[in-house]
Design an enzyme around this catalytic site. Structure first.
Site, PDB file in Angstrom:
ATOM      1  N   HIS A  87       0.819  -1.215   0.000  1.00 14.40           N
ATOM      2  CA  HIS A  87       0.000   0.000   0.000  1.00 14.40           C
ATOM      3  C   HIS A  87       0.849   1.259   0.000  1.00 14.40           C
ATOM      4  CE1 HIS A  87      -3.736  -2.210   0.519  1.00 14.40           C
ATOM      5  NE2 HIS A  87      -3.160  -2.901   1.478  1.00 14.40           N
ATOM      6  N   HIS A 112       6.074   6.608   6.425  1.00 20.73           N
ATOM      7  CA  HIS A 112       5.664   6.102   5.124  1.00 20.73           C
ATOM      8  C   HIS A 112       5.080   7.255   4.313  1.00 20.73           C
ATOM      9  CE1 HIS A 112       2.132   5.818   7.773  1.00 20.73           C
ATOM     10  NE2 HIS A 112       1.508   6.271   6.714  1.00 20.73           N
ATOM     11  N   HIS A 114       2.292   8.938   1.168  1.00 23.04           N
ATOM     12  CA  HIS A 114       1.027   8.923   0.430  1.00 23.04           C
ATOM     13  C   HIS A 114       1.117   9.892  -0.744  1.00 23.04           C
ATOM     14  CE1 HIS A 114      -1.287   6.682   3.488  1.00 23.04           C
ATOM     15  NE2 HIS A 114      -0.537   7.341   4.357  1.00 23.04           N
ATOM     16  N   GLU A 118      -2.769  13.132   1.950  1.00 17.24           N
ATOM     17  CA  GLU A 118      -4.114  12.809   2.418  1.00 17.24           C
ATOM     18  C   GLU A 118      -4.761  14.039   3.055  1.00 17.24           C
ATOM     19  OE1 GLU A 118      -4.612   8.254   3.189  1.00 17.24           O
ATOM     20  OE2 GLU A 118      -3.318   9.098   4.747  1.00 17.24           O
ATOM     21  N   HIS A 131       4.126  10.446   6.616  1.00 17.80           N
ATOM     22  CA  HIS A 131       3.524  10.275   7.938  1.00 17.80           C
ATOM     23  C   HIS A 131       4.538   9.609   8.852  1.00 17.80           C
ATOM     24  CE1 HIS A 131      -0.936  10.369   6.413  1.00 17.80           C
ATOM     25  NE2 HIS A 131      -0.398  11.575   6.525  1.00 17.80           N
ATOM     26  N   THR A 198      -5.462   6.148   8.880  1.00 24.83           N
ATOM     27  CA  THR A 198      -6.068   6.495   7.595  1.00 24.83           C
ATOM     28  C   THR A 198      -6.270   5.283   6.695  1.00 24.83           C
ATOM     29  OG1 THR A 198      -3.957   6.978   6.503  1.00 24.83           O
ATOM     30  CG2 THR A 198      -5.025   8.795   7.710  1.00 24.83           C
TER      31      THR A 198
END
Length: 248
Positions: A87, A112, A114, A118, A131, A198
């Protein structure tokens, strides 16, 4: 994973914002079948994704200025251990680095990425976000969000991108070093609110700190991540009366 084998630290490493262990037998995604609109129906373990009242991420609007404690980062360089968990790209951080806020110390467990960010600020997304997931002495999580925009090199991101795993769901321990402090902007002003993970199971009681000042990364690095994960951001969630505070 951290070397320490304590239950709380292992819990945080597994839980954080990408809880792979419990979700391994549940298909969830960011688009199409199994996407965010279906997370709460995949299994009872994920019900909070649908019925939770303080879900993340959010669109940060109308933050209330307040006298908030400074974020005191004590990050130390360590051996780069990372994983493509299916992911996102995640860096598992060795014990010994921490964030202190309001007299409470939180251990850095992992960070990690995104794409796009987000979190939104007044309706605007950033190119990406990192994050940084921490765990406090009571087991509760605190996540620091560092907004990322194209425009320049960053040593910490360079170290990760030069060592991207070739296999999914298998931790890669490299001989490179990583210093999470290099991810942080000089200005540590922030927004803060109560939220959740999340990704499934969307567990709540997570304290969020979104740094106001974005950090730069290279356009090519954003494109490289995009080849792995075109989009891995959950849509913003309702505030449901939550207060968002901001440093003055």
């Amino acid at each position: 994973m951290p070397v320490a084998k304590s239950v709380p630290v292992l819990f945080a490493a597994a839980l954080c914002c990408h809880l792979q262990a419990q979700a391994a037998d549940k298909h969830w995604a960011y688009e199409g079948h199994g996407g965010p609109q279906e997370w709460g129906q995949i299994g009872k373990e994920f019900a909070t994704c649908k019925i939770g009242k303080v879900q993340s991420p959010i669109d940060i609007r109308g933050a209330r200025p307040a006298e908030l404690p400074a974020l005191k980062f004590d990050y130390k360089p360590g051996l780069l251990k990372l994983i493509d968990n299916g992911h996102t790209i995640q860096v598992n951080y060795a014990p010994g680095s921490s964030l202190e806020v309001g007299g409470v110390r939180y251990e850095l467990v992992q960070f990690h990425f995104h794409k796009p960010s987000e979190e939104k600020i007044d309706g605007k997304s950033h190119d990406m976000v990192a994050h940084l997931v921490h765990q406090g002495p009571d087991g509760k999580l605190a996540v620091v969000a560092v907004l990322l925009d194209k425009g320049g090199a960053n040593p910490a991101i360079d170290a990760v991108w030069k060592n991207l795993p070739r296999q999914k769901e298998k931790e890669s321990v490299t001989d490179a070093s990583i210093d999470a402090a290099m991810l942080l902007p000089a200005d540590k002003g922030y927004y803060t609110f109560q939220g959740s993970l999340t990704t499934p199971p969307c567990s709540e009681d997570v304290r969020w700190f979104v740094l106001k000042t974005p950090v730069k990364m290279q356009q090519g690095q954003i494109a490289t991540f995009g080849k792995l994960y075109k989009m891995n951001a959950r849509p913003t969630q309702p505030l449901n009366g939550r207060t968002i505070e901001a440093t003055r």
